[in-house]
Motif scaffolding. Structure first.
Motif, PDB file in Angstrom:
ATOM      1  N   ARG A  47     -38.203  42.989  28.625  1.00  0.00           N
ATOM      2  CA  ARG A  47     -38.824  41.840  29.419  1.00  0.00           C
ATOM      3  C   ARG A  47     -37.692  41.929  30.849  1.00  0.00           C
ATOM      4  N   ALA A  48     -37.377  43.230  31.169  1.00  0.00           N
ATOM      5  CA  ALA A  48     -36.192  43.245  32.200  1.00  0.00           C
ATOM      6  C   ALA A  48     -34.988  42.764  32.135  1.00  0.00           C
ATOM      7  N   ILE A  80     -29.405  35.816  26.247  1.00  0.00           N
ATOM      8  CA  ILE A  80     -30.735  36.334  26.745  1.00  0.00           C
ATOM      9  C   ILE A  80     -31.319  34.872  27.179  1.00  0.00           C
ATOM     10  N   ALA A  81     -32.180  35.141  27.987  1.00  0.00           N
ATOM     11  CA  ALA A  81     -32.707  33.953  29.103  1.00  0.00           C
ATOM     12  C   ALA A  81     -33.730  33.009  27.895  1.00  0.00           C
ATOM     13  N   PRO A  82     -33.648  31.669  28.244  1.00  0.00           N
ATOM     14  CA  PRO A  82     -34.284  30.772  27.380  1.00  0.00           C
ATOM     15  C   PRO A  82     -35.879  31.371  26.985  1.00  0.00           C
ATOM     16  N   TYR A  83     -36.553  31.728  28.291  1.00  0.00           N
ATOM     17  CA  TYR A  83     -37.992  32.238  28.108  1.00  0.00           C
ATOM     18  C   TYR A  83     -38.079  33.489  27.429  1.00  0.00           C
ATOM     19  N   ASN A  84     -37.105  34.340  27.569  1.00  0.00           N
ATOM     20  CA  ASN A  84     -37.154  35.729  26.702  1.00  0.00           C
ATOM     21  C   ASN A  84     -36.987  35.245  25.433  1.00  0.00           C
ATOM     22  N   SER A  85     -36.248  34.500  25.072  1.00  0.00           N
ATOM     23  CA  SER A  85     -36.041  34.095  23.606  1.00  0.00           C
ATOM     24  C   SER A  85     -37.198  33.510  23.112  1.00  0.00           C
ATOM     25  N   LEU A 103     -42.348  45.080  22.420  1.00  0.00           N
ATOM     26  CA  LEU A 103     -42.161  46.241  23.413  1.00  0.00           C
ATOM     27  C   LEU A 103     -40.841  45.954  24.106  1.00  0.00           C
ATOM     28  N   LEU A 104     -39.946  47.090  23.861  1.00  0.00           N
ATOM     29  CA  LEU A 104     -38.675  47.443  24.352  1.00  0.00           C
ATOM     30  C   LEU A 104     -38.733  48.552  25.520  1.00  0.00           C
ATOM     31  N   LEU A 105     -38.030  48.436  26.309  1.00  0.00           N
ATOM     32  CA  LEU A 105     -37.802  49.945  27.406  1.00  0.00           C
ATOM     33  C   LEU A 105     -36.344  50.359  26.879  1.00  0.00           C
ATOM     34  N   ILE A 106     -36.665  51.694  26.337  1.00  0.00           N
ATOM     35  CA  ILE A 106     -35.027  52.464  26.591  1.00  0.00           C
ATOM     36  C   ILE A 106     -35.057  53.190  27.474  1.00  0.00           C
ATOM     37  N   LYS A 107     -33.743  52.793  28.227  1.00  0.00           N
ATOM     38  CA  LYS A 107     -33.629  53.224  29.758  1.00  0.00           C
ATOM     39  C   LYS A 107     -32.459  54.278  30.020  1.00  0.00           C
ATOM     40  N   ILE A 108     -32.501  55.036  30.722  1.00  0.00           N
ATOM     41  CA  ILE A 108     -31.325  55.921  30.806  1.00  0.00           C
ATOM     42  C   ILE A 108     -31.275  56.032  32.377  1.00  0.00           C
ATOM     43  N   LEU A 151     -30.689  59.825  38.752  1.00  0.00           N
ATOM     44  CA  LEU A 151     -31.880  59.826  37.722  1.00  0.00           C
ATOM     45  C   LEU A 151     -32.205  58.623  36.835  1.00  0.00           C
ATOM     46  N   TYR A 152     -33.306  58.300  36.975  1.00  0.00           N
ATOM     47  CA  TYR A 152     -33.888  57.026  36.176  1.00  0.00           C
ATOM     48  C   TYR A 152     -35.021  57.525  35.364  1.00  0.00           C
ATOM     49  N   VAL A 153     -34.766  57.000  33.839  1.00  0.00           N
ATOM     50  CA  VAL A 153     -35.566  57.410  33.058  1.00  0.00           C
ATOM     51  C   VAL A 153     -36.225  55.947  32.127  1.00  0.00           C
ATOM     52  N   ARG A 154     -37.498  55.848  31.885  1.00  0.00           N
ATOM     53  CA  ARG A 154     -37.823  54.565  31.371  1.00  0.00           C
ATOM     54  C   ARG A 154     -38.750  55.179  30.071  1.00  0.00           C
ATOM     55  N   CYS A 155     -38.486  54.603  29.037  1.00  0.00           N
ATOM     56  CA  CYS A 155     -39.342  54.882  27.837  1.00  0.00           C
ATOM     57  C   CYS A 155     -39.662  53.659  27.152  1.00  0.00           C
ATOM     58  N   PRO A 156     -41.075  53.685  27.221  1.00  0.00           N
ATOM     59  CA  PRO A 156     -41.355  52.367  26.242  1.00  0.00           C
ATOM     60  C   PRO A 156     -41.239  52.504  24.736  1.00  0.00           C
ATOM     61  N   ALA A 157     -40.812  51.708  23.923  1.00  0.00           N
ATOM     62  CA  ALA A 157     -40.802  51.647  22.550  1.00  0.00           C
ATOM     63  C   ALA A 157     -41.660  50.473  21.971  1.00  0.00           C
TER      64      ALA A 157
END
Length: 210
Positions: free
Chosen positions: A99-100, A133-138, A151-156, A174-180
């Motif tokens: 979540r960002a 981590i932020a309380p709302y994310n927890s 849902l995680l994002l693996i970023k490069i 270079l920006y790479v975003r991979c949903p996991a």
């Protein structure tokens, strides 16, 4: 002609030579730039294609409020789709976000060169220990775990250069975003590969921006 006139004449000649040299350099650089742009337009370079092949989860702990610990091994493949262009990967930092919010430290992939139509595969470990981590994310993470899917994002994030013949461009971001999608509990689709280790075969195409 006096010595003063001779001195002024010599000074004017030097200024003319300098102006000619500067004009010649400007013209040369202009034609060089135009040539490079024409070659670049003809070749039409395509972005590298990244695929998140799998994720192996070794640790996924959110039992302490607002603190998250995790450990993953990710397998990522990169393909150069270009026929006549090579790619220099000067820097590649891999990490995971939820979540960002970044939840692991960055892992650096060693610099490498990728030839025409070549494929590179990397399997770095990424982890985070007691990451705040932020309380709302927890709260959201606890809810996602209870529902069985996270849902995680693996970023490069990195720097690349293009190689055209003997010419090498400057560095590009270079920006790479991979949903996991990680399934947990009764809904899990993972395969147990060791003590407390579950492997998820994803083969998920990534979004790439250069």
């Amino acid at each position: 002609m006096s010595s003063k006139d001779c001195g002024n004449h010599g000074h004017k000649m030097r200024r003319k030579r300098i102006r000619r040299c500067c004009a010649g350099l400007l013209i040369f650089n202009f034609f060089l730039l135009v040539t490079i742009l024409i070659i670049w337009a003809i070749l039409q370079p395509s972005k590298p294609r990244f695929i998140l092949q799998d994720v192996t989860v070794y640790n996924f702990n959110n039992t302490v409020p607002n603190v998250f610990s995790s450990s993953f091994q990710v397998t990522i493949s990169s393909r150069n789709p270009n026929d006549k262009l090579g790619i220099y990967y000067d820097k590649l930092d891999v990490y995971a976000t939820y979540r960002a919010q970044q939840i692991t430290f960055s892992t650096l992939i060693p610099p490498t060169y990728q030839g025409h139509k070549d494929v590179n595969i990397w399997s770095p470990f990424i982890y985070g220990t007691d990451v705040p981590i932020a309380p709302y994310n927890s709260i959201a993470l606890g809810q996602d775990q209870a529902s069985g899917t996270v849902l995680l994002l693996i970023k490069i994030d990195g720097r690349v250069r293009w190689k055209i013949g003997t010419f090498i461009t400057g560095k590009y971001h270079l920006y790479v975003r991979c949903p996991a999608f990680i399934t947990l509990g009764a809904k899990t689709t993972g395969i147990v590969v060791g003590e407390n280790a579950v492997k998820y075969q994803l083969v998920q195409r990534c979004k790439v921006s250069v």
